[in-house]
Design a protein around this motif. Structure first.
Motif, mmCIF file in Angstrom:
data_model
loop_
_atom_site.group_PDB
_atom_site.id
_atom_site.type_symbol
_atom_site.label_atom_id
_atom_site.label_comp_id
_atom_site.label_asym_id
_atom_site.label_seq_id
_atom_site.Cartn_x
_atom_site.Cartn_y
_atom_site.Cartn_z
ATOM 1 N N HIS A 173 -5.076 -2.085 1.902
ATOM 2 C CA HIS A 173 -4.639 -0.807 1.646
ATOM 3 C C HIS A 173 -4.288 0.042 0.312
ATOM 4 O O HIS A 173 -3.428 0.724 0.166
ATOM 5 N N GLY A 174 -4.389 -1.516 -0.453
ATOM 6 C CA GLY A 174 -4.057 -1.243 -1.865
ATOM 7 C C GLY A 174 -3.658 -2.643 -2.569
ATOM 8 O O GLY A 174 -3.512 -3.235 -2.061
ATOM 9 N N ALA A 175 -3.471 -1.993 -3.836
ATOM 10 C CA ALA A 175 -3.388 -3.051 -4.429
ATOM 11 C C ALA A 175 -2.015 -3.157 -4.892
ATOM 12 O O ALA A 175 -1.082 -2.843 -3.855
ATOM 13 N N PRO A 176 -1.341 -4.505 -5.530
ATOM 14 C CA PRO A 176 0.408 -4.837 -5.329
ATOM 15 C C PRO A 176 0.888 -3.883 -6.308
ATOM 16 O O PRO A 176 0.516 -3.036 -6.472
ATOM 17 N N PRO A 177 2.388 -3.802 -5.823
ATOM 18 C CA PRO A 177 3.285 -2.877 -6.388
ATOM 19 C C PRO A 177 2.849 -3.083 -8.057
ATOM 20 O O PRO A 177 2.764 -4.242 -8.146
ATOM 21 N N ALA A 178 3.049 -2.070 -8.657
ATOM 22 C CA ALA A 178 2.699 -2.696 -10.917
ATOM 23 C C ALA A 178 3.849 -2.892 -11.105
ATOM 24 O O ALA A 178 3.246 -3.850 -12.066
ATOM 25 N N ASP A 179 5.331 -2.995 -10.690
ATOM 26 C CA ASP A 179 6.176 -3.876 -11.129
ATOM 27 C C ASP A 179 6.602 -4.902 -10.719
ATOM 28 O O ASP A 179 7.864 -5.500 -10.522
ATOM 29 N N ALA A 180 5.566 -5.546 -9.889
ATOM 30 C CA ALA A 180 5.831 -6.928 -9.545
ATOM 31 C C ALA A 180 6.239 -7.746 -9.909
ATOM 32 O O ALA A 180 5.016 -7.508 -10.908
#
Length: 138
Positions: free
Chosen positions: A24-31
C-alpha cells in the motif's frame, strides 16, 4: 535491560509505532526505525483460514506470535527503542513495522511492541495505517 537504564530512558519518553503494508506504499517518511517483516517471517495471508482476518482476530495474533523469531525481534526492538531514547537528543521516537499488506504480521507485532514498551514505562502509541484495507490479491 537494567532498571537504571529503563528509568533514565523513560523520562519524558514517547514512542509512536505505525504499522503498514508495503503493498500500500512506502514506510512512513518520519520513521527512525523500520522493521520489514516480509521476507523472514511466514505470512498468515498464505493460510486460507487466516487470509481474510486481521490482527484484531486472536487466531492471527497467535499465528504471528508463534512464528519463530518474532518474540525475540519484539524484545530487540524494545531494547533498540530504549537505546534511542537514552540518547542526548530529545523528541519522540517513530518506529514503523511493515509486512506485505499490513493486516497480519505488522499489526500484531506493532501492538505487542507498544504493549512491551508501555510495560517498561514508555508512553507508546500504535496506529495502523493499512489494517482497514481489503486483502491484496497476490
Amino acid at each position: 535491560m537494567t532498571a537504571t537504564t529503563t528509568t533514565a530512558a523513560t523520562e519524558l519518553a514517547e514512542v509512536r509505532v505505525t504499522t503498514f503494508g508495503y503493498l500500500h506504499g512506502a514506510p512512513p517518511a518520519d520513521a527512525h526505525v523500520v522493521l520489514d517483516l516480509r521476507h523472514h517471517f511466514r505470512d498468515p495471508h498464505a493460510v486460507r483460514g487466516l487470509r481474510n482476518l486481521t490482527a484484531d482476530d486472536a487466531k492471527v495474533r497467535a499465528a504471528v506470535l508463534n512464528t519463530p523469531g518474532i518474540r525475540p525481534l519484539i524484545d530487540a526492538t524494545a531494547a533498540t527503542a530504549l537505546a534511542y531514547l537514552a540518547g542526548p537528543s530529545a523528541g519522540p521516537l517513530s518506529v514503523a513495522v511493515g509486512c506485505a499488506g499490513g493486516r497480519h504480521r505488522a499489526a500484531t507485532v506493532g501492538r505487542i511492541l507498544a504493549a512491551v514498551l508501555a510495560d517498561l514505562g514508555i508512553a507508546a502509541t500504535v496506529a495502523h495505517r493499512d489494517l482497514h484495507r481489503p486483502v491484496v490479491a497476490r
